[in-house]
Scaffold this motif. Sequence first.
Motif, PDB file in Angstrom:
ATOM      1  N   UNK A 151       0.807  -1.229   0.000  1.00 63.14           N
ATOM      2  CA  UNK A 151       0.000   0.000   0.000  1.00 63.14           C
ATOM      3  C   UNK A 151       0.837   1.275   0.000  1.00 63.14           C
ATOM      4  N   UNK A 152       2.163   1.161   0.050  1.00 60.72           N
ATOM      5  CA  UNK A 152       3.014   2.352   0.024  1.00 60.72           C
ATOM      6  C   UNK A 152       2.903   3.068  -1.322  1.00 60.72           C
ATOM      7  N   UNK A 153       2.975   4.404  -1.329  1.00 59.19           N
ATOM      8  CA  UNK A 153       2.991   5.142  -2.601  1.00 59.19           C
ATOM      9  C   UNK A 153       4.216   4.768  -3.429  1.00 59.19           C
ATOM     10  N   UNK A 154       4.152   4.906  -4.748  1.00 57.32           N
ATOM     11  CA  UNK A 154       5.265   4.479  -5.624  1.00 57.32           C
ATOM     12  C   UNK A 154       6.604   5.122  -5.255  1.00 57.32           C
ATOM     13  N   UNK A 155       6.593   6.429  -4.893  1.00 53.19           N
ATOM     14  CA  UNK A 155       7.855   7.084  -4.576  1.00 53.19           C
ATOM     15  C   UNK A 155       8.469   6.542  -3.283  1.00 53.19           C
ATOM     16  N   UNK A 156       7.607   6.086  -2.356  1.00 61.17           N
ATOM     17  CA  UNK A 156       8.104   5.470  -1.125  1.00 61.17           C
ATOM     18  C   UNK A 156       8.696   4.101  -1.441  1.00 61.17           C
ATOM     19  N   UNK A 157       7.999   3.325  -2.253  1.00 61.56           N
ATOM     20  CA  UNK A 157       8.518   2.012  -2.657  1.00 61.56           C
ATOM     21  C   UNK A 157       9.873   2.167  -3.338  1.00 61.56           C
ATOM     22  N   UNK A 158       9.987   3.155  -4.216  1.00 61.46           N
ATOM     23  CA  UNK A 158      11.241   3.376  -4.944  1.00 61.46           C
ATOM     24  C   UNK A 158      12.396   3.637  -3.973  1.00 61.46           C
ATOM     25  N   UNK A 159      12.139   4.410  -2.921  1.00 60.38           N
ATOM     26  CA  UNK A 159      13.188   4.701  -1.943  1.00 60.38           C
ATOM     27  C   UNK A 159      13.539   3.466  -1.119  1.00 60.38           C
ATOM     28  N   UNK A 160      12.529   2.681  -0.756  1.00 56.51           N
ATOM     29  CA  UNK A 160      12.763   1.560   0.152  1.00 56.51           C
ATOM     30  C   UNK A 160      13.269   0.300  -0.536  1.00 56.51           C
ATOM     31  N   UNK A 161      13.157   0.216  -1.843  1.00 53.18           N
ATOM     32  CA  UNK A 161      13.680  -0.955  -2.558  1.00 53.18           C
ATOM     33  C   UNK A 161      15.176  -1.112  -2.294  1.00 53.18           C
ATOM     34  N   UNK A 162      15.881   0.015  -2.171  1.00 55.30           N
ATOM     35  CA  UNK A 162      17.328  -0.024  -1.953  1.00 55.30           C
ATOM     36  C   UNK A 162      17.697  -0.280  -0.491  1.00 55.30           C
ATOM     37  N   UNK A 163      16.725  -0.208   0.391  1.00 55.14           N
ATOM     38  CA  UNK A 163      17.024  -0.174   1.821  1.00 55.14           C
ATOM     39  C   UNK A 163      17.663  -1.448   2.380  1.00 55.14           C
ATOM     40  N   UNK A 164      17.204  -2.665   2.022  1.00 56.22           N
ATOM     41  CA  UNK A 164      17.741  -3.870   2.684  1.00 56.22           C
ATOM     42  C   UNK A 164      19.254  -4.020   2.563  1.00 56.22           C
ATOM     43  N   UNK A 165      19.821  -3.672   1.424  1.00 53.63           N
ATOM     44  CA  UNK A 165      21.258  -3.876   1.200  1.00 53.63           C
ATOM     45  C   UNK A 165      22.086  -2.632   1.493  1.00 53.63           C
ATOM     46  N   UNK A 166      21.457  -1.563   1.916  1.00 54.41           N
ATOM     47  CA  UNK A 166      22.169  -0.293   2.100  1.00 54.41           C
ATOM     48  C   UNK A 166      22.955  -0.281   3.404  1.00 54.41           C
TER      49      UNK A 166
END
Length: 556
Positions: free
Chosen positions: A84-99
């Motif tokens: 349910x996250x907005x697309x711009x939030x998803x885009x930011x968080x996709x990189x998060x696990x490996x950061x």
Amino acid sequence: MVCLGSPGGLAAASRPLEADPQLARLIAQLGADSPEDRETAAQAILARGQAARIPLREAMAGAEPEVRLRLAELIDNLPWHLAEDPPEVVEALVEYPKAEMDMRQHLAARLGEIGPSAAPALLRILDFETRQSVRWVAAVELSSVMRGRTAAEIRRRDVDPKDGPMLLAAAAAARTQPPPARRERVRRACVAALAAPDADDYARIRSLTALSLMGREVGLYAEAAALLRPLIGQTQDKEPFIWDLMCLHAMADLPDYLEDLRLAKRVLPPRLVGYALARRIDRTCGRTWGEAARLAVLAGHDSIEARFAAAEELSSVGWSDWAAGEWVMITRLRPDQTDVYVANAFFRLAAASIGRGEAWQAARRLEQGLAAMPEGVQLARTTVDAVRSEAHYRYLVHGREKGDQAEVGRRLDQIVALKAAEPSITMELVPMLKQAGRTVDARAMYERCYDIQKRQLADDPANAELKNNFAWFLAHCEEALDEAFKLGSEAVAAEPDNAAYIDTLAEVNFRLGRLDEAVRLARRALELRPDDDFLQKQLRRFESAAKSERQPTIRP
């Protein structure tokens, strides 16, 4: 350290550990002697996705140190975004696990730039992130973008007194609560921030700066000063922190004044030092001496740029009356020239006049600001028309105050011709146009603002502030009152202790003829802000109408 409070936005995606025996067995297998068994369990857990996040966190509480590290690593490697996250939030968080940590701080700051729609994601980071420096940054960003539902969720939590980042978020969430409650939350966050040994320099600067501003807002001057001192010691750009510290000295008697004054003289522009001294004189020696000191600073020679910068700093700490002196001086230094600083000084003075209810002065300042803008500065046509509409509206208000109906009609015609689309003006003018029989003009003006607010809400459907403002607009236009009631109710449900939202719902009920409910809500709002003159006036208005309705009609 991981916050163990109630997590936001994941409850529907997860089940408690005891309700999922298979997942419980996989987590237990993380402590197996065989590396192959541990890896098999880890991969199976990762395949669960978001459903595994809360059970993993619950398992950390009693786990052995090695298993706890594996659990933390799995939490890190799970996806951080929700469907349910907005697309711009998803885009930011996709990189998060490996950061890495610095990139995670950057991504948290990026979420803050997205705005209120990213608040649930920032709370998710605050709940599940294991790196304290990242959590501090997430808390700072969350404090500036959280609205209704997220703020209400944080307020319901029993926050660990040692969990500094969550205490910071709780202090921000308390903005709509009664002053004593908010003050205590800010105090607890200040204590935790000063004692935080596990934040890097970036996180420390961000968190201490945010909390020092909160401390000043609620009158915790000593605590705010204590937060600023480490920043002065560890940063190269000391000027903003020293200025804030001198402002606190002007507001209260704090230790080390002379030492701080000597430092300020070395670092700050002389004009700012002078104003800080003058404000302290005003507090300690009385208004007469303070005014003399202010005028002495104002009379000093300086560039327009330096004067404007000083005025902005004065305004930022709430000393708008003294800032106005500098803005007036700027307009007098170049009376016949176009200049960006002069134009903006006129616009600042117009805003101050509006705040004081000086309608004619505000209109005149707006016109002067447009006239002073250099030809090379291209303003959007919508911006120019909005300023002109505001000026005409202020002239209209002045004409109404003087009983000059011809002036009121003339200014109303000019605003209609400009096709104004500012809700605060529109909701005042639509009833006037209806009363004058100009229903077509009233409808056109109303629909322009209605469409704008409808689009804003479609882009951010959970934003309680937008809902409240939209409901207030509809109520004053006396249009779509059922929609206004729905929006106002949703705003109050999201922030039950927000006096302004409760007042809006009271106003909507009043317009719907539900007078007893309007009175009940107005009393609730006044309980939350008992010294608010506007809320007191609202309650008297609603009570008077309810009393008149209940009086029996006497027939001859």
